[in-house]
Write a protein that holds these residues in place. Sequence first.
Motif, PDB file in Angstrom:
ATOM      1  N   ILE A   1      51.097   9.686  63.775  1.00 61.61           N
ATOM      2  CA  ILE A   1      51.731   8.567  63.530  1.00 61.61           C
ATOM      3  C   ILE A   1      51.765   7.803  62.117  1.00 61.61           C
ATOM      4  O   ILE A   1      53.168   7.625  61.288  1.00 61.61           O
ATOM      5  N   TYR A   2      50.563   7.823  61.413  1.00 60.46           N
ATOM      6  CA  TYR A   2      50.762   7.321  60.261  1.00 60.46           C
ATOM      7  C   TYR A   2      51.317   8.304  59.218  1.00 60.46           C
ATOM      8  O   TYR A   2      52.112   7.677  58.199  1.00 60.46           O
ATOM      9  N   ARG A   3      51.236   9.438  59.366  1.00 62.75           N
ATOM     10  CA  ARG A   3      52.125  10.561  58.279  1.00 62.75           C
ATOM     11  C   ARG A   3      53.416  10.568  58.726  1.00 62.75           C
ATOM     12  O   ARG A   3      54.309  11.347  58.049  1.00 62.75           O
ATOM     13  N   GLY A   4      53.993   9.440  59.553  1.00 66.16           N
ATOM     14  CA  GLY A   4      55.336   9.585  60.060  1.00 66.16           C
ATOM     15  C   GLY A   4      55.765  10.647  60.731  1.00 66.16           C
ATOM     16  O   GLY A   4      57.322  10.836  61.080  1.00 66.16           O
ATOM     17  N   GLY A   5      54.990  11.099  61.716  1.00 66.84           N
ATOM     18  CA  GLY A   5      55.514  12.162  62.599  1.00 66.84           C
ATOM     19  C   GLY A   5      56.384  11.703  63.770  1.00 66.84           C
ATOM     20  O   GLY A   5      57.465  12.308  64.048  1.00 66.84           O
ATOM     21  N   HIS A   6      55.647  10.434  64.271  1.00 67.41           N
ATOM     22  CA  HIS A   6      56.297   9.731  65.238  1.00 67.41           C
ATOM     23  C   HIS A   6      56.217   8.405  64.988  1.00 67.41           C
ATOM     24  O   HIS A   6      55.160   7.926  64.453  1.00 67.41           O
TER      25      HIS A   6
ATOM     26  N   PRO B   1      39.738  17.138  76.980  1.00 65.74           N
ATOM     27  CA  PRO B   1      40.463  16.161  76.413  1.00 65.74           C
ATOM     28  C   PRO B   1      40.736  14.809  77.339  1.00 65.74           C
ATOM     29  O   PRO B   1      41.051  13.857  76.727  1.00 65.74           O
ATOM     30  N   LEU B   2      40.427  15.103  78.521  1.00 64.83           N
ATOM     31  CA  LEU B   2      40.527  13.969  79.408  1.00 64.83           C
ATOM     32  C   LEU B   2      39.337  13.235  79.455  1.00 64.83           C
ATOM     33  O   LEU B   2      39.298  11.960  79.991  1.00 64.83           O
ATOM     34  N   HIS B   3      38.352  13.752  78.930  1.00 64.94           N
ATOM     35  CA  HIS B   3      36.942  13.243  79.113  1.00 64.94           C
ATOM     36  C   HIS B   3      36.564  13.032  77.588  1.00 64.94           C
ATOM     37  O   HIS B   3      37.294  12.205  76.788  1.00 64.94           O
ATOM     38  N   GLY B   4      35.470  13.320  77.024  1.00 64.13           N
ATOM     39  CA  GLY B   4      34.901  13.017  75.575  1.00 64.13           C
ATOM     40  C   GLY B   4      35.886  13.574  74.493  1.00 64.13           C
ATOM     41  O   GLY B   4      36.083  12.956  73.564  1.00 64.13           O
ATOM     42  N   GLY B   5      36.578  14.539  74.712  1.00 63.10           N
ATOM     43  CA  GLY B   5      37.546  15.514  73.891  1.00 63.10           C
ATOM     44  C   GLY B   5      38.623  14.384  73.568  1.00 63.10           C
ATOM     45  O   GLY B   5      39.263  14.521  72.521  1.00 63.10           O
ATOM     46  N   ALA B   6      38.847  13.225  74.125  1.00 66.08           N
ATOM     47  CA  ALA B   6      39.879  12.337  73.971  1.00 66.08           C
ATOM     48  C   ALA B   6      39.780  11.726  72.389  1.00 66.08           C
ATOM     49  O   ALA B   6      40.652  11.398  72.035  1.00 66.08           O
ATOM     50  N   ASN B   7      38.757  11.345  71.989  1.00 61.70           N
ATOM     51  CA  ASN B   7      38.349  10.798  70.850  1.00 61.70           C
ATOM     52  C   ASN B   7      39.048  11.654  69.609  1.00 61.70           C
ATOM     53  O   ASN B   7      39.428  11.129  68.616  1.00 61.70           O
ATOM     54  N   VAL B   8      39.182  12.985  69.930  1.00 57.61           N
ATOM     55  CA  VAL B   8      39.521  13.795  68.581  1.00 57.61           C
ATOM     56  C   VAL B   8      41.114  13.582  68.896  1.00 57.61           C
ATOM     57  O   VAL B   8      41.851  13.227  68.089  1.00 57.61           O
ATOM     58  N   LYS B   9      41.648  13.624  70.185  1.00 51.38           N
ATOM     59  CA  LYS B   9      43.020  13.426  70.609  1.00 51.38           C
ATOM     60  C   LYS B   9      43.456  12.332  69.990  1.00 51.38           C
ATOM     61  O   LYS B   9      44.701  12.011  69.504  1.00 51.38           O
ATOM     62  N   VAL B  10      42.899  11.123  70.146  1.00 51.70           N
ATOM     63  CA  VAL B  10      43.107   9.803  69.588  1.00 51.70           C
ATOM     64  C   VAL B  10      43.521   9.933  68.091  1.00 51.70           C
ATOM     65  O   VAL B  10      44.352   9.247  67.752  1.00 51.70           O
ATOM     66  N   MET B  11      42.507  10.395  67.567  1.00 50.34           N
ATOM     67  CA  MET B  11      42.549  10.469  65.949  1.00 50.34           C
ATOM     68  C   MET B  11      43.824  11.407  65.482  1.00 50.34           C
ATOM     69  O   MET B  11      44.495  10.888  64.787  1.00 50.34           O
ATOM     70  N   GLU B  12      43.953  12.366  66.083  1.00 51.68           N
ATOM     71  CA  GLU B  12      45.208  13.334  65.859  1.00 51.68           C
ATOM     72  C   GLU B  12      46.395  12.556  65.885  1.00 51.68           C
ATOM     73  O   GLU B  12      47.458  12.672  65.202  1.00 51.68           O
ATOM     74  N   MET B  13      46.535  11.584  67.008  1.00 54.30           N
ATOM     75  CA  MET B  13      47.617  10.886  67.676  1.00 54.30           C
ATOM     76  C   MET B  13      47.820   9.789  66.337  1.00 54.30           C
ATOM     77  O   MET B  13      48.826   9.662  65.990  1.00 54.30           O
ATOM     78  N   LEU B  14      46.641   9.044  66.173  1.00 49.43           N
ATOM     79  CA  LEU B  14      46.880   8.146  65.178  1.00 49.43           C
ATOM     80  C   LEU B  14      47.373   8.572  63.695  1.00 49.43           C
ATOM     81  O   LEU B  14      48.269   7.897  62.965  1.00 49.43           O
ATOM     82  N   GLU B  15      46.617   9.595  63.282  1.00 48.31           N
ATOM     83  CA  GLU B  15      47.228  10.562  62.008  1.00 48.31           C
ATOM     84  C   GLU B  15      48.628  10.920  62.215  1.00 48.31           C
ATOM     85  O   GLU B  15      49.265  10.778  61.055  1.00 48.31           O
TER      86      GLU B  15
ATOM     87  N   CYS C   1      55.552   7.142  70.673  1.00 49.52           N
ATOM     88  CA  CYS C   1      54.467   7.664  71.336  1.00 49.52           C
ATOM     89  C   CYS C   1      54.334   6.944  72.710  1.00 49.52           C
ATOM     90  O   CYS C   1      54.197   7.723  73.805  1.00 49.52           O
ATOM     91  N   ILE C   2      54.597   5.813  72.704  1.00 49.42           N
ATOM     92  CA  ILE C   2      54.657   5.147  74.121  1.00 49.42           C
ATOM     93  C   ILE C   2      55.536   5.585  75.108  1.00 49.42           C
ATOM     94  O   ILE C   2      55.456   5.742  76.180  1.00 49.42           O
ATOM     95  N   ALA C   3      57.046   6.002  74.566  1.00 49.82           N
ATOM     96  CA  ALA C   3      57.946   6.336  75.354  1.00 49.82           C
ATOM     97  C   ALA C   3      57.524   7.721  75.888  1.00 49.82           C
ATOM     98  O   ALA C   3      57.677   8.128  77.021  1.00 49.82           O
ATOM     99  N   ALA C   4      56.890   8.393  75.173  1.00 46.11           N
ATOM    100  CA  ALA C   4      56.474   9.808  75.274  1.00 46.11           C
ATOM    101  C   ALA C   4      55.244   9.900  76.454  1.00 46.11           C
ATOM    102  O   ALA C   4      55.449  10.583  77.292  1.00 46.11           O
TER     103      ALA C   4
END
Length: 432
Positions: A282-287, A266-280, A292-295
Amino acid sequence: MSDFSDTAKLLIDDKEIELNVYTGVEGDRAIDVTSLYKDHKLTTYDPSLGNTAICRSSITYIDGERGVLRYRGIPIEQFNRSKPNFIEVAWALIFGRLPDHEELGYFHDALTDNELLHEGLRNQFMALPVDAPPMAILSAMISMMACYHKEFLQLEDETSLLGAAARLISKVRTIAAFTHRRSAGLPFIYPDPNLRYCANFLHMMFSLPYKQFEVSEEMEDALNLVLILHADHEQNCSASAVRVVCSAQANLFASCSAGVNALWGPLHGGANVKVMEMLEMIYRGGHRPEECIAAAKDKNNQFRLFGFGHRVYRNYDPRAKILKTACDRLFSKLKHKDPLLDVARKLEELALRDPYFIERKLYPNVDFYSGILLRAMGIPTNMFTVMFAIGRLPGWIAQWKEQHFADGAKIIRPRQLYVGNPKSDYIEIEKR
Ligand code: CMC
């Protein structure tokens, strides 16, 4: 690179040690410490190799301060404007210059002739669990190619390298598409020799036996651009893994398989999956984006703002800049919008005016916007890092070639600073 142009002096234990300093073609300077241990029993300490040039390379140039990236001297932005084909870029990375018509035609035909998997390899593929992580499947399949293409285990000239490269670059796309089809319970769609590289991949991913998927020009262009922008990035984690394995004189398949495994993190190419999980999330109202910025800033929290920061760039990653524009371009032509693009823009805006990110010079990297483009193509999130690997394969092959054929290349074998027990005796288990 010139031979040493200068010297540096190291003062230690009242001794003065003179070290050669090399200068690269763009003015970068590197102190040669290769004889420090042999002559003075001294090593250099650089745990994440952040300050160590492990090779001389003429493939890719990065200026992290200015946000510059060039393949074989060509600024990455020119690949956006003049839209070359991914396979043209792949050839240039591997062979050192842009191909002429004949060379490109030959490479294209070699890719077409090698699209199918050996039936034995396909049977091995069928034995893997349907729900296995796609990166595990990819690395296993590339490793297993060594069983089916033994004629390419020794590569001592450019012709055999071209044969091996064409097989890898062509089949990796078939493996990726078959992985998706099998996990989705869909029948395999075989490659169509009449289609170009990217269109052929999208066809294998999305056609049905009774309905050919219509690949739009926008989608083909977007995929071509994504692959080109991932094609090489000098001595990153996976390229270094490829070089280390290669340096033991391991074959190209074994070395590229190591590259896939490194890329998965996840610190290398796996980050693209992590980005999408993070955006989703936020979009679903999780955070909220602010949370996210504070975390990401909280040192007691493991969370990082994925798709942000880079070991080399202390400026906007030029690939992220191009991908962000490509998102705008693609969505202006599509009927639907992606709300995750708005979330990403909001996160970027918040981060870029936050002192934490400003002081540390943390900017969006290639993984921040690439997923939104891949999602627009209908590629599922669990395939994102595989897409990165398809793009990066020419880079790994180029790095392998340079390492394998380097004058005086030796096995890569770092040293350590031992901090364990001093000499101690074995104690029998009954007495412990
Ligand atoms: N979110 C929050 N803080 C960060 C981030 C981030 N994404 N990236 C770096 N930092 C902080 C880090 O905590 C450290 O803070 P401090 O100085 O207070 O200890 C400082 O910035 C320097 O970071 P570092 O970890 O020393 O930097 P590095 O060069 O070792 O790591 C990195 C580079 C890419 C692994 C890191 O920036 C990161 O984890 N980013 C998120 C994962 C990611 O997006 N990876 C994709 C990289 S680009 C494509 C690729 O190579 O595959």
